[in-house]
Design a protein around this motif. Structure first.
Motif, short mmCIF file in Angstrom:
data_model
loop_
_atom_site.label_atom_id
_atom_site.label_comp_id
_atom_site.label_asym_id
_atom_site.label_seq_id
_atom_site.Cartn_x
_atom_site.Cartn_y
_atom_site.Cartn_z
N LEU A 105 56.96 59.56 -35.49
CA LEU A 105 55.80 58.80 -35.05
C LEU A 105 54.61 59.71 -34.72
N TYR A 106 54.88 61.00 -34.63
CA TYR A 106 53.84 61.99 -34.34
C TYR A 106 53.37 62.70 -35.61
N ALA A 107 53.78 62.21 -36.77
CA ALA A 107 53.46 62.89 -38.04
C ALA A 107 51.97 63.13 -38.19
N SER A 108 51.63 64.30 -38.71
CA SER A 108 50.25 64.72 -39.02
C SER A 108 49.38 64.93 -37.78
N SER A 109 49.97 64.80 -36.60
CA SER A 109 49.23 65.05 -35.36
C SER A 109 49.55 66.46 -34.87
N PRO A 110 48.75 66.98 -33.93
CA PRO A 110 49.05 68.30 -33.37
C PRO A 110 50.36 68.34 -32.59
N PHE A 111 50.95 67.15 -32.32
CA PHE A 111 52.13 67.07 -31.47
C PHE A 111 53.42 66.84 -32.25
N GLU A 112 53.36 66.93 -33.57
CA GLU A 112 54.53 66.72 -34.41
C GLU A 112 55.56 67.82 -34.20
N ASN A 113 56.83 67.42 -34.14
CA ASN A 113 57.93 68.38 -34.05
C ASN A 113 58.16 68.97 -35.44
N LYS A 114 57.72 70.19 -35.64
CA LYS A 114 57.77 70.81 -36.96
C LYS A 114 59.19 71.16 -37.40
N LYS A 115 60.13 71.14 -36.46
CA LYS A 115 61.51 71.49 -36.79
C LYS A 115 62.29 70.30 -37.38
N LEU A 116 61.73 69.11 -37.25
CA LEU A 116 62.42 67.93 -37.79
C LEU A 116 62.44 67.98 -39.31
N LYS A 117 63.59 67.73 -39.90
CA LYS A 117 63.69 67.70 -41.35
C LYS A 117 63.67 66.26 -41.85
N PHE A 118 63.02 66.06 -42.96
CA PHE A 118 62.97 64.73 -43.56
C PHE A 118 64.35 64.35 -44.10
N VAL A 119 64.79 63.13 -43.82
CA VAL A 119 66.10 62.65 -44.29
C VAL A 119 65.94 62.12 -45.71
N GLU A 120 66.54 62.81 -46.66
CA GLU A 120 66.38 62.47 -48.07
C GLU A 120 67.23 61.28 -48.47
N TYR A 121 66.87 60.66 -49.55
CA TYR A 121 67.58 59.51 -50.13
C TYR A 121 68.98 59.93 -50.55
N ASP A 122 70.01 59.22 -50.07
CA ASP A 122 71.39 59.56 -50.38
C ASP A 122 72.24 58.30 -50.29
N PRO A 123 72.23 57.45 -51.32
CA PRO A 123 72.96 56.18 -51.26
C PRO A 123 74.46 56.36 -51.09
N ALA A 124 75.02 57.44 -51.63
CA ALA A 124 76.46 57.67 -51.47
C ALA A 124 76.81 57.90 -50.01
N ALA A 125 76.01 58.69 -49.33
CA ALA A 125 76.23 58.92 -47.91
C ALA A 125 76.03 57.63 -47.12
N ALA A 126 75.09 56.81 -47.54
CA ALA A 126 74.84 55.54 -46.87
C ALA A 126 76.08 54.64 -46.97
N GLU A 127 76.68 54.59 -48.14
CA GLU A 127 77.86 53.74 -48.33
C GLU A 127 79.03 54.22 -47.48
N LYS A 128 79.18 55.51 -47.34
CA LYS A 128 80.27 56.04 -46.50
C LYS A 128 80.08 55.63 -45.04
N LEU A 129 78.84 55.68 -44.57
CA LEU A 129 78.57 55.28 -43.19
C LEU A 129 78.85 53.79 -42.99
N LEU A 130 78.46 52.98 -43.94
CA LEU A 130 78.71 51.54 -43.82
C LEU A 130 80.20 51.23 -43.85
N ASP A 131 80.94 51.91 -44.70
CA ASP A 131 82.39 51.74 -44.73
C ASP A 131 83.00 52.10 -43.37
N ALA A 132 82.56 53.24 -42.84
CA ALA A 132 83.11 53.70 -41.56
C ALA A 132 82.76 52.76 -40.42
#
Length: 571
Positions: free
Chosen positions: A347-374
């Motif tokens: 929510l702080y993206a592009s502002s001076p207060f953005e947490n630069k250490k946060l990594k963007f969560v990439e698209y991964d439908p296989a991982a999504a399906e595993k989470l839903l199964d679990a």
């Protein structure tokens, strides 16, 4: 995508060709020509629902209010504070804010007047704070003031002293342009004395006095608002004598009218709009400024303690994480928006207060399906997931979600793509679209987002601007209900640790301490996923350069796009 773009261009050209014959036929679509150097016509895709800032959640209502209501101070396009009604913006450095952050002194300019000639004084400022403090007024805005300000005292006719119960080093959180507009005590005090509330005052819909550059002359419901210059405005008298806000049923008709020369200025463009407009007319100049908006999916995690709890699956963080993994956000931005805006995770993206250490969560439908199964949501014979052994959920309950937003073309396009993405991982999505005034309506009026009448809602929330504290959208005690009708926490997410951290960002006298808390807030939200940010949105505008003398200076819309309108000139 290219054939779709060509089709859209043809459609818009057809709309443009239809505009001139339609002039005057429909009040919502017909457009009055700005034929002289004294009249500016502006396209608003949403009609204001209220003209008292404190009673609206609708951005376009707040922007209309800013024409007729002067702020204590505004912010320019670089988010630099610009005094309006005050002689000086209070800071710790100039003594306006005490070193302990618990006292703020507001000094008005001398000789201020309302449009009817009555003095605008410290009495009006104190009255406004008292109205915010009184919960009987049921205001939709001002929660932080209500919570933090213990007392607003008149020192003299131009001086107000605010005493807070916690350090408040950022004066804009207590009296900035976005969350504080002075109310006229001489108009509203008698109503308050009689009714013990100003909630139902006619002034809210039909204001009679103004402090801003303009005064409302006429409001044709469903069609337009006409504003004229306020002779008692404190600042420079605008050379544009009349400003018409024209309402359109959909943005595309506004763009067609702009291309046809019937509209001079269009605010709040979607990221994909500039290429469309540029394809319709050469007379379009585009302006981008920092806006603080992030287009997001908001997930309803309300419990049964609150009205309209969301689908039970959304209460499981694994399901929320799976939805994020299952939406191809980079693909959406590339294919629908031509990579015109960045993807974002905060929510702080592009502002001076953005947490630069946060990594963007990439698209991964296989991982999504595993989470839903679990999580116990397994695919049924029809490919749609259903519950199996999920606590407190009947086996066989389908994972079918209501995905709601406004009728804006860009959001409809986003819906279609996301619906397909989620279908691939076994989540069935039903698409819903509501008029903006209903979608963003107040809780007491049956609003969709405030009332929790969604599983997934898409909209852009304005959050961080001038300091790391401007993002109170997940406070535990701010979930809309009968007890808290003006609450802003539409999704019902509650994390006491997050509340404590947000208070640190608001109250920390040491900027480093505030930033540390902001970094942790962003980490928690990225892990718990109460919302999924699709992309970062700058404030985008277009204007017809053949109508303007030079380039109009435009402020960030989420603060005040009109802050320099006194210097705009038409030709």
């Amino acid at each position: 995508m290219k054939p779709k773009s060509r089709y859209l261009l043809v459609t818009l050209v057809a709309l443009a060709a239809m505009v001139l014959p339609m002039l005057g036929s429909s009040p919502a679509v017909g457009v009055a020509r700005a034929a002289d150097t004294k009249t500016l016509t502006v396209a608003f895709p949403q009609e204001p629902d209220n003209l008292n800032y404190f009673y609206s959640n609708l951005s376009f209502a707040q922007w209309a209010v800013q024409l007729g209501t002067a702020a204590l101070w505004d912010y320019d396009e670089h988010l630099k504070a610009v005094p309006v009604l005050v002689a000086e913006v209070p800071t710790v450095a100039n003594g306006g804010t005490s070193k302990d952050g618990k006292t703020t002194t507001i000094k008005l300019k001398k000789g201020l007047k309302w449009s009817d000639g009555e003095p605008l004084t410290a009495d009006d400022v104190v009255f406004t704070y008292n109205m915010i403090k009184d919960k009987a007024n049921n205001m939709a805005q001002g929660a932080q003031i209500q919570e933090a300000v213990d007392k607003a005292e008149k020192v003299d006719d131009v001086t107000v002293k605010l005493t807070t119960n916690t350090p408040q080093p950022y004066a804009e959180n207590l009296a900035g342009s976005q969350n504080f507009n002075v109310l006229p005590a001489h108009i509203l005090q008698p109503i308050y004395d009689k009714d013990k509330s100003i909630e139902k005052a006619d002034y809210n819909q039909n204001p009679t006095v103004f402090s801003g550059a303009y005064m409302l002359k006429e409001w044709k419901r469903g069609a337009s608002m006409t504003w004229v210059v306020n002779p008692n405005y404190e600042g420079k008298k605008p050379s544009i004598e009349t400003l018409v806000l024209q309402f359109f049923p959909d943005p595309e008709s506004a763009y067609a009218a702009f291309a046809a020369g019937q509209i001079d200025y269009v605010p709040n463009l979607q990221p994909s709009d500039p290429p469309k407009i540029a394809g319709l007319t050469k007379n379009a100049t585009f302006v981008n400024v920092y806006g603080g908006f992030r287009e997001s999916l908001w997930l309803n995690v309300r419990t049964d303690k609150f009205p309209e709890a969301g689908h039970p699956a959304l209460k499981d963080v694994r399901v929320r994480q799976a939805i994020r993994l299952g939406v191809n956000r980079r693909g959406l931005v590339k294919n629908l928006l031509g990579d015109a805006v960045p993807v974002a995770e905060s929510l702080y993206a592009s502002s001076p207060f953005e947490n630069k250490k946060l990594k963007f969560v990439e698209y991964d439908p296989a991982a999504a399906e595993k989470l839903l199964d679990a999580a116990g949501w397994v695919k049924g014979a029809d490919g749609v997931r259903e519950s199996k052994g999920v606590p407190d959920v009947k086996d066989g309950t389908k994972l079918e979600l209501k995905y709601s937003t406004t009728p804006a073309a860009q959001r409809k396009a986003n819906q279609a793509v996301i619906q397909q993405d989620l279908a691939k991982i076994g989540i069935k999505v039903t698409l819903e679209n509501f008029p903006a005034d209903n979608f963003f309506g107040q809780f007491k009026d049956g609003g969709i987002t405030s009332g929790g009448k969604f599983d997934i809602a898409e909209y852009a929330n304005n959050t961080v601007t001038t300091n790391p504290a401007n993002a109170r959208v997940f406070f535990c005690d701010d979930i809309p209900s009968d007890a808290v009708p003006g609450g802003q926490n539409n999704v019902g997410y509650c994390n006491p640790k997050l509340d404590d951290l947000w208070k640190v960002t608001e109250q920390a006298l040491d900027p480093a301490e505030g930033q540390k808390a902001a970094d942790e807030i962003q980490t928690i939200l990225a892990e718990d996923v109460p919302n999924i940010i699709l992309y970062d949105r700058p404030d985008q505008y277009t204007y017809n350069p053949t109508r303007f003398v030079g380039k109009p200076r435009i402020g960030a819309g989420l603060t005040n796009q009109w802050f320099d309108i006194s210097n705009w000139q038409l030709k």
